[in-house]
Scaffold this motif. Sequence first.
Motif, short mmCIF file in Angstrom:
data_model
loop_
_atom_site.label_atom_id
_atom_site.label_comp_id
_atom_site.label_asym_id
_atom_site.label_seq_id
_atom_site.Cartn_x
_atom_site.Cartn_y
_atom_site.Cartn_z
N GLY A 87 0.85 -1.18 0.00
CA GLY A 87 0.00 0.00 0.00
C GLY A 87 0.89 1.23 0.00
N ARG A 88 0.60 2.13 0.90
CA ARG A 88 1.34 3.38 0.99
C ARG A 88 2.72 3.17 1.63
NH1 ARG A 88 -3.35 6.19 4.21
NH2 ARG A 88 -3.24 4.10 5.04
N SER A 89 3.63 4.06 1.28
CA SER A 89 4.97 4.07 1.86
C SER A 89 5.30 5.50 2.23
CB SER A 89 6.00 3.56 0.87
OG SER A 89 5.74 2.23 0.51
N ARG A 90 6.17 5.64 3.23
CA ARG A 90 6.57 6.97 3.66
C ARG A 90 8.03 6.95 4.06
NH1 ARG A 90 4.08 10.40 8.67
NH2 ARG A 90 5.20 12.31 8.21
N GLU A 101 3.22 0.08 4.23
CA GLU A 101 1.95 -0.58 4.52
C GLU A 101 1.86 -1.79 3.60
OE1 GLU A 101 -2.32 1.38 4.88
OE2 GLU A 101 -1.68 1.24 2.79
N VAL A 102 1.64 -2.96 4.18
CA VAL A 102 1.50 -4.18 3.39
C VAL A 102 0.12 -4.75 3.68
CG1 VAL A 102 2.43 -6.47 2.87
CG2 VAL A 102 3.99 -4.62 3.52
N ILE A 115 2.15 -2.79 9.14
CA ILE A 115 2.94 -1.57 8.99
C ILE A 115 4.37 -1.89 9.40
CG2 ILE A 115 3.21 0.85 9.63
CD1 ILE A 115 0.52 0.25 8.25
N TYR A 116 5.26 -1.86 8.44
CA TYR A 116 6.67 -2.14 8.67
C TYR A 116 7.40 -0.84 8.97
CZ TYR A 116 6.54 -6.93 6.91
OH TYR A 116 6.29 -8.27 6.74
N GLN A 117 8.23 -0.85 10.00
CA GLN A 117 9.12 0.26 10.30
C GLN A 117 10.54 -0.22 10.00
OE1 GLN A 117 10.66 1.29 14.27
NE2 GLN A 117 9.47 3.18 14.04
N ARG A 127 17.31 -2.26 7.97
CA ARG A 127 16.85 -3.42 8.72
C ARG A 127 15.46 -3.15 9.25
NH1 ARG A 127 20.23 -5.35 6.23
NH2 ARG A 127 22.20 -6.24 6.88
N ILE A 128 14.68 -4.21 9.35
CA ILE A 128 13.30 -4.11 9.85
C ILE A 128 13.35 -3.93 11.37
CG2 ILE A 128 11.09 -5.29 10.06
CD1 ILE A 128 11.85 -6.73 7.38
N ASN A 129 12.79 -2.83 11.83
CA ASN A 129 12.84 -2.48 13.25
C ASN A 129 11.55 -2.85 13.98
OD1 ASN A 129 14.45 -1.20 15.32
ND2 ASN A 129 12.82 0.34 15.39
N GLY A 130 10.53 -3.22 13.25
CA GLY A 130 9.28 -3.62 13.88
C GLY A 130 8.16 -3.71 12.86
N VAL A 131 7.15 -4.47 13.23
CA VAL A 131 5.96 -4.62 12.39
C VAL A 131 4.75 -4.56 13.30
CG1 VAL A 131 4.70 -6.12 10.79
CG2 VAL A 131 7.20 -6.09 10.75
#
Length: 142
Positions: A87-90, A101-102, A115-117, A127-131
């Motif tokens: 979806g959206r990205s920021r 946004e997935v 929502i991936y941070q 690196r993925i810091n949280g979902v």
Amino acid sequence: MRAFFAVLILCAASALSPVSARAEDPIETTRTMIEEQIKAFLKDDAETAYSFAAPGIKAMYPDKNLFFAMVKKSYEPVYHPGNYAFGRSRSIDDGALIYHEVLISGRDGKDWTAIYQIMRQPDGSYRINGVQIVPDADSKGI
């Protein structure tokens, strides 16, 4: 000789093309990373999936198997999605922090939003810091 210069100009133009610049776009880079992690989950490849985790996540789950067990238990739609789409990205602070946004259709037929941070690391990698995952109870249908 003219053919040589034409080839030289084409090579220089392709080296400076927007495609090369887009390869370093933080949104595209991190989107690809999320897709690679999801593929690793689908293959039950704990090592590869764990490699995308940020140091803070690795501090909480210092072993790939602990991390994998947590994902299986708490993030089933991400662990084994039916289908998913971005979806959206920021991008914040010139790509230092990225949110994606997935949209996920779980194998159970339920819809979810993840929502991936993603954080840029000191070495420039991401690196993925949280979902954060939430049920999508407001489906609009097709």
